[in-house]
Design an enzyme around this catalytic site. Sequence first.
Site, PDB file in Angstrom:
ATOM      1  N   CYS A 105      31.441  36.254  38.700  1.00 39.12           N
ATOM      2  CA  CYS A 105      31.433  35.811  37.297  1.00 39.12           C
ATOM      3  C   CYS A 105      32.502  34.738  37.117  1.00 39.12           C
ATOM      4  O   CYS A 105      33.597  34.842  37.689  1.00 39.12           O
ATOM      5  CB  CYS A 105      31.680  36.986  36.361  1.00 39.12           C
ATOM      6  SG  CYS A 105      30.407  38.247  36.513  1.00 39.12           S
ATOM      7  N   CYS A 122      41.232  53.303  35.343  1.00 40.61           N
ATOM      8  CA  CYS A 122      40.288  52.249  35.662  1.00 40.61           C
ATOM      9  C   CYS A 122      40.233  52.139  37.192  1.00 40.61           C
ATOM     10  O   CYS A 122      41.229  51.783  37.832  1.00 40.61           O
ATOM     11  CB  CYS A 122      40.805  50.956  35.023  1.00 40.61           C
ATOM     12  SG  CYS A 122      39.709  49.575  35.222  1.00 40.61           S
ATOM     13  N   CYS A 137      41.410  42.922  35.903  1.00 40.21           N
ATOM     14  CA  CYS A 137      40.515  42.783  37.025  1.00 40.21           C
ATOM     15  C   CYS A 137      40.986  41.857  38.167  1.00 40.21           C
ATOM     16  O   CYS A 137      40.812  40.652  38.101  1.00 40.21           O
ATOM     17  CB  CYS A 137      39.216  42.250  36.416  1.00 40.21           C
ATOM     18  SG  CYS A 137      37.754  42.711  37.256  1.00 40.21           S
ATOM     19  N   CYS A 176      36.233  35.672  36.055  1.00 41.77           N
ATOM     20  CA  CYS A 176      36.820  36.903  36.583  1.00 41.77           C
ATOM     21  C   CYS A 176      37.637  36.640  37.847  1.00 41.77           C
ATOM     22  O   CYS A 176      37.155  36.023  38.800  1.00 41.77           O
ATOM     23  CB  CYS A 176      35.705  37.897  36.879  1.00 41.77           C
ATOM     24  SG  CYS A 176      36.260  39.364  37.741  1.00 41.77           S
ATOM     25  N   CYS A 182      34.559  41.091  44.959  1.00 42.01           N
ATOM     26  CA  CYS A 182      33.240  41.296  44.343  1.00 42.01           C
ATOM     27  C   CYS A 182      32.366  40.099  44.688  1.00 42.01           C
ATOM     28  O   CYS A 182      32.824  38.956  44.689  1.00 42.01           O
ATOM     29  CB  CYS A 182      33.371  41.431  42.832  1.00 42.01           C
ATOM     30  SG  CYS A 182      31.785  41.669  41.999  1.00 42.01           S
ATOM     31  N   GLU A 216      43.380  48.085  43.557  1.00 46.81           N
ATOM     32  CA  GLU A 216      44.060  48.200  42.265  1.00 46.81           C
ATOM     33  C   GLU A 216      43.477  49.347  41.446  1.00 46.81           C
ATOM     34  O   GLU A 216      42.261  49.491  41.366  1.00 46.81           O
ATOM     35  CB  GLU A 216      43.845  46.936  41.444  1.00 46.81           C
ATOM     36  CG  GLU A 216      44.387  45.701  42.086  1.00 46.81           C
ATOM     37  CD  GLU A 216      44.162  44.487  41.199  1.00 46.81           C
ATOM     38  OE1 GLU A 216      44.564  43.405  41.615  1.00 46.81           O
ATOM     39  OE2 GLU A 216      43.576  44.637  40.109  1.00 46.81           O
TER      40      GLU A 216
HETATM   41  N1  SAH Z   1      31.841  44.573  37.905  1.00 51.96           N
HETATM   42  C1  SAH Z   1      31.689  45.403  36.793  1.00 51.96           C
HETATM   43  C2  SAH Z   1      32.898  46.248  36.475  1.00 51.96           C
HETATM   44  C3  SAH Z   1      34.258  45.629  36.670  1.00 51.96           C
HETATM   45  S1  SAH Z   1      34.734  44.348  35.562  1.00 51.96           S
HETATM   46  C4  SAH Z   1      31.286  44.590  35.583  1.00 51.96           C
HETATM   47  O1  SAH Z   1      31.361  43.373  35.618  1.00 51.96           O
HETATM   48  O2  SAH Z   1      30.863  45.213  34.609  1.00 51.96           O
HETATM   49  C5  SAH Z   1      35.154  45.236  34.101  1.00 51.96           C
HETATM   50  C6  SAH Z   1      35.037  44.427  32.831  1.00 51.96           C
HETATM   51  O3  SAH Z   1      36.097  43.467  32.736  1.00 51.96           O
HETATM   52  C7  SAH Z   1      33.739  43.661  32.745  1.00 51.96           C
HETATM   53  O4  SAH Z   1      33.126  43.809  31.497  1.00 51.96           O
HETATM   54  C8  SAH Z   1      34.208  42.250  32.970  1.00 51.96           C
HETATM   55  O5  SAH Z   1      33.305  41.333  32.473  1.00 51.96           O
HETATM   56  C9  SAH Z   1      35.553  42.237  32.288  1.00 51.96           C
HETATM   57  N2  SAH Z   1      36.412  41.110  32.679  1.00 51.96           N
HETATM   58  C10 SAH Z   1      36.550  40.581  33.905  1.00 51.96           C
HETATM   59  N3  SAH Z   1      37.406  39.533  33.879  1.00 51.96           N
HETATM   60  C11 SAH Z   1      37.812  39.407  32.600  1.00 51.96           C
HETATM   61  C12 SAH Z   1      38.694  38.496  31.929  1.00 51.96           C
HETATM   62  N4  SAH Z   1      39.305  37.529  32.593  1.00 51.96           N
HETATM   63  N5  SAH Z   1      38.893  38.663  30.602  1.00 51.96           N
HETATM   64  C13 SAH Z   1      38.259  39.651  29.930  1.00 51.96           C
HETATM   65  N6  SAH Z   1      37.420  40.544  30.512  1.00 51.96           N
HETATM   66  C14 SAH Z   1      37.180  40.423  31.826  1.00 51.96           C
HETATM   67 FE1  SF4 Z   2      32.361  41.262  39.787  1.00 51.82          FE
HETATM   68 FE2  SF4 Z   2      34.243  40.490  38.070  1.00 51.82          FE
HETATM   69 FE3  SF4 Z   2      31.685  39.920  37.562  1.00 51.82          FE
HETATM   70 FE4  SF4 Z   2      32.544  42.453  37.380  1.00 51.82          FE
HETATM   71  S1  SF4 Z   2      33.205  40.739  36.105  1.00 51.82           S
HETATM   72  S2  SF4 Z   2      30.669  41.715  38.394  1.00 51.82           S
HETATM   73  S3  SF4 Z   2      34.093  42.482  39.020  1.00 51.82           S
HETATM   74  S4  SF4 Z   2      32.894  39.147  39.306  1.00 51.82           S
END
Ligand code: SAH
Ligand code: SF4
Length: 375
Positions: free
Chosen positions: A138, A127, A359, A141, A134, A114
């Site tokens: 988290c 982006c 994401c 996510c 990943c 993506e």
């Molecule tokens: N893995 C890296 C970069 C990709 S995620 C990281 O975690 O920093 C990019 C951003 O999107 C991160 O700050 C992440 O916490 C945020 N993000 C992911 N899922 C999300 C969601 N459901 N709502 C809001 N922000 C989200």
């Molecule tokens: Fe991985 Fe999503 Fe956490 Fe970023 S926010 S480190 S993409 S699991």
Amino acid sequence: MTSDDPTIINQEPATPVRVRRGTPQTFYDLTLDELTEKLGESGHPAYRARQLYHWAYQQLAPDYDTMTVLPKALRDDLANELPLTQLEPVQEIQTDDGETLKLLFRTHDGNHIETVLMFYPDRVTVCVSCQIGCAVGCSFCATGMMGLTRNLSTGEMVGQVVAAARRTQELDRQLTNIVMMGMGEPFQNYDSTMRMARILNDPEGMKFGARRITVSTSGLVPFIDRLAADPLQVKLAISLHAPTDQQRDTLVPLNRRWNVQELISACRRYVDTTGRRISFEYCLIRDVNDSEKTARELARLLKGLLCHVNIIPLNPTPAEPSYERPTEDQIKRFADIVDDSGIPTSVRYSRGVDIAAACGQLRIEHEGGTEPATT
Ligand code: SAH
Ligand code: SF4
């Protein structure tokens, strides 16, 4: 990566792995020095490498045939040995009145990548994804719930930017910023990510200013120090999401490996070494990390650090259905407390929520997995 690699948190991919070992090398994998060396081995002068870089990154040529100033024999050799492979587009979706464009590509081994283009009045940001899935996992996510399938190669990351730049040009705009905030954790694919940045930064190529490239991490401390020592001055964003270990342990599992204090100490070292400001991303989740007390703790934690806080109201995903976005009043109250304490704070809404552009969501939808979230 080996099984005892401390940066791997979730070893088992949640989805079946469909990987052919090793992504084939393409033109987009090579720095200018490497290309010069490779051509030199076949007796070609160094200026040919620079010409190729101009065609590929300034003219955005889609194949060698269009590079008509180059000898046909060279073009034929390169097409065989170092293909100018373009990512295969699968789907393109527009939203936010055309201000967000989501691109989905298929990789050589049948996975999906993506890439999201965001158009603002004064800039166009792409982006970029650095992994398929990943491993960090988290809890909020959509990408995290997939587990890790594989790292993307440098060429696959550069390819996303080239495709995005071409698409932007077609719309009479110019790509100005790159954020590594797509699928994946850039610091679990550090070398390829930094190679991508170096290739795009090359003055003979796309000339992308390092400070227009932002790398976002969930907090792999050793790589924050590595980035601080890197001569390429890309920007750093830290996905913090909580000021205490108790809260952050449940949101970002990596926190159990490097806790909040270790993370913030690394951030202080980074700012001391580089003089560059850090952006902290803070995904705001109702009744999880949005209380006034938590806002005050966050402000205290970041006091005196050269930084900016971006509050991102949660974009609900199937990863954790019980998580909700706070009300507008709660979001404003939280941001005001942090801002009033002297830490510059903005509220940023995810783009493309209605097309599942956050994401990882579109890829899940496309591969027939869980339904994408809607708000
Ligand atoms: N893995 C890296 C970069 C990709 S995620 C990281 O975690 O920093 C990019 C951003 O999107 C991160 O700050 C992440 O916490 C945020 N993000 C992911 N899922 C999300 C969601 N459901 N709502 C809001 N922000 C989200
Ligand atoms: Fe991985 Fe999503 Fe956490 Fe970023 S926010 S480190 S993409 S699991």
